[in-house]
Design an enzyme around this catalytic site. Structure first.
Site, short mmCIF file in Angstrom:
data_model
loop_
_atom_site.label_atom_id
_atom_site.label_comp_id
_atom_site.label_asym_id
_atom_site.label_seq_id
_atom_site.Cartn_x
_atom_site.Cartn_y
_atom_site.Cartn_z
N ASP A 1 22.73 -2.22 -22.33
CA ASP A 1 21.32 -2.63 -22.34
C ASP A 1 20.93 -3.43 -21.10
OD1 ASP A 1 20.87 -1.34 -24.68
OD2 ASP A 1 20.97 -3.13 -25.94
N SER B 1 27.43 -4.41 -33.54
CA SER B 1 26.90 -5.29 -32.51
C SER B 1 27.69 -6.58 -32.63
CB SER B 1 25.41 -5.54 -32.78
OG SER B 1 25.00 -6.70 -32.07
N ASP C 1 18.30 -14.55 -31.40
CA ASP C 1 18.68 -14.89 -30.02
C ASP C 1 17.49 -14.85 -29.07
OD1 ASP C 1 21.33 -15.42 -30.62
OD2 ASP C 1 21.91 -13.32 -30.43
N ARG D 1 23.35 -19.74 -26.58
CA ARG D 1 22.06 -19.38 -25.97
C ARG D 1 21.48 -20.51 -25.12
NH1 ARG D 1 24.42 -15.00 -26.44
NH2 ARG D 1 23.86 -13.61 -28.14
N1 ARG Z 1 23.17 -13.84 -36.71
C1 ARG Z 1 23.89 -14.68 -35.77
C2 ARG Z 1 22.96 -15.68 -35.18
O1 ARG Z 1 21.79 -15.49 -35.20
C3 ARG Z 1 24.65 -13.86 -34.77
C4 ARG Z 1 23.87 -13.23 -33.70
C5 ARG Z 1 24.76 -12.41 -32.86
N2 ARG Z 1 24.09 -11.84 -31.74
C6 ARG Z 1 24.22 -10.57 -31.37
N3 ARG Z 1 23.51 -10.21 -30.36
N4 ARG Z 1 25.00 -9.74 -31.98
O2 ARG Z 1 23.40 -16.69 -34.69
#
Ligand code: ARG
Length: 399
Positions: A14, A175, A124, A95
């Protein structure tokens, strides 16, 4: 000179396609920024080169591992941070550090915007953009996948048409997101919460039934921060890495949860965070030894609030700063040693000691040496229950 956008670059499909896609859609030059938060896997130099091969005008790699551990994970540990009491905020913590470097690079190169590869369905995107907004309000955030309709199918076609050097390995069925605090795995067959996770999902942890013999480690803390394992002084990063290895070997820190996302969706998430879970268990034990009862009880509420804020992308916020000030103040005496036994998927505290311990043997013992005056309890209970007694009389009379 063309305007510039700094893209948080992972090296994956991506964000690799995102370079050209952003350029085509906005006319801006793309600077790629890969931030190393201990995601492991590929060599960061290969990732840097790939961004250039995909059309970035500049490609920067920042090793933020020590900074991430010291400035982001240690505050999380002091807060015993768990979202929904189960998730140690693995992705939520990375992040803000990535956003911080996006803002630094954007400012130093005179870019007017930043970009990230998140979809419009997750947390995110919120975390990146809320952090950038707080650190550099003059910057605009662009999300090619969300704002410029870059779907996975289009990305694959774009990569083929433009001959982009992306390894289209057998399509990853999940993912995932990864850093030194743990791994998050979602989507694919996990989208049905009835489907049990399979061994293949895990990288940081072994099946907990494999190693029968326990390992034991002693973690030393100073003011809430782990400083040594088995007497060997180490940086926070090295301590987490070592615990990831030894606790991971015993399958500690596997988590399977249906989670409430900020954007309103419930999602099924599998995590593994062996070092984080072992450290939080040890830190909590040391706090129960060294914090006053009221401080400890009040702090549990602050911890939950802190975790919600960080989950919701408000790392750089006034409330979070104020809660940090409270938490830091509580950590003054959280120093000492905790012994952990790692076995069968669990990190169990088997020993605790501290020079600042509030545990007083002569008060606690039922044997000789008892200095606790039991006769005082009678009057204490009399007054303690007095409001209930008065109210009960009133209630009985009102019937
Ligand atoms: N659900 C988790 C969070 O919001 C994990 C996110 C993982 N991110 C990803 N791009 N797979 O912290």
């Amino acid at each position: 000179m063309a305007e510039r956008v700094v893209l948080a670059y992972s090296g994956g499909l991506d964000t690799s396609v995102g370079i050209g896609w952003l350029q085509d859609a906005t006319g801006k030059e793309v600077v790629a920024l890969a931030v190393d938060v201990g995601q492991g896997g590929e060599d960061m130099d290969d990732i840097r080169q790939r961004a250039l091969d995909c059309g970035a005008v500049e490609s920067i790699v920042v090793d933020a591992k020590e900074e991430f551990a010291a400035d982001f994970l240690m505050p999380a540990l002091k807060a015993n941070a768990m979202y929904q009491k189960t998730y140690p905020l693995v992705s939520a913590l990375s992040r803000p550090v990535i956003a911080k470097h996006l803002a630094i690079v954007a400012k130093s190169l005179g870019a007017d915007s930043v970009a990230h590869g998140c979809t419009g369905k997750g947390n995110d995107q919120v975390r990146f953009e809320a952090a950038v907004a707080a650190l550099a309000p003059e910057l605009t955030s662009i999300a090619p996948v969300r704002d410029l309709a870059l779907t996975r199918d289009k990305a694959i076609i774009y990569a083929e048409e433009h001959n982009l050097p992306i390894r289209q390995s057998a399509k990853n069925p999940y993912s995932s997101d990864k850093n030194v605090w743990g791994r998050a795995v979602e989507t694919g067959f996990l989208e049905d919460p009835w489907n049990a996770p399979i061994e293949d999902l895990y990288e940081y942890t072994q099946d907990p039934s494999v190693f029968k013999e326990a390992d034991e480690v002693t973690i030393s803390f100073v003011a809430g921060i782990p400083v040594a394992i088995d007497g060997v002084a180490m940086s926070p990063l090295a301590i987490i890495e070592q615990l990831n290895a030894v606790a991971g070997k015993h399958g500690v820190g596997r988590i399977d949860v249906v989670e409430d996302r900020l954007v309103g969706i419930k999602s099924r998430e599998v995590y593994e965070a062996p070092g984080a879970i072992a450290l939080i268990a040890a830190h909590e034990a040391l706090e129960s030894l060294t914090l006053e009862r009221d401080v400890s009880r009040y702090k549990r509420g602050v911890e939950a609030e802190w975790s919600n804020l960080v989950y919701d992308g408000l790392w750089f916020s006034g409330l979070k700063r104020s809660l940090d000030a409270f938490i830091d103040d509580t950590q003054k005496y959280v120093s000492g040693d905790i012994r952990l036994k790692l076995q069968g998927g669990r990190a169990v505290v088997t020993g605790q000691k501290s020079e600042s311990s509030l545990y007083d043997f002569s008060l606690a013992t039922y044997d000789t040496g008892d200095t606790f005056d039991q006769s005082l309890s009678k009057g204490f209970i009399e007054l303690w229950s007095l409001p209930s007694k008065i109210a009960a009389r009133r209630d009985a009379a009102a019937k």
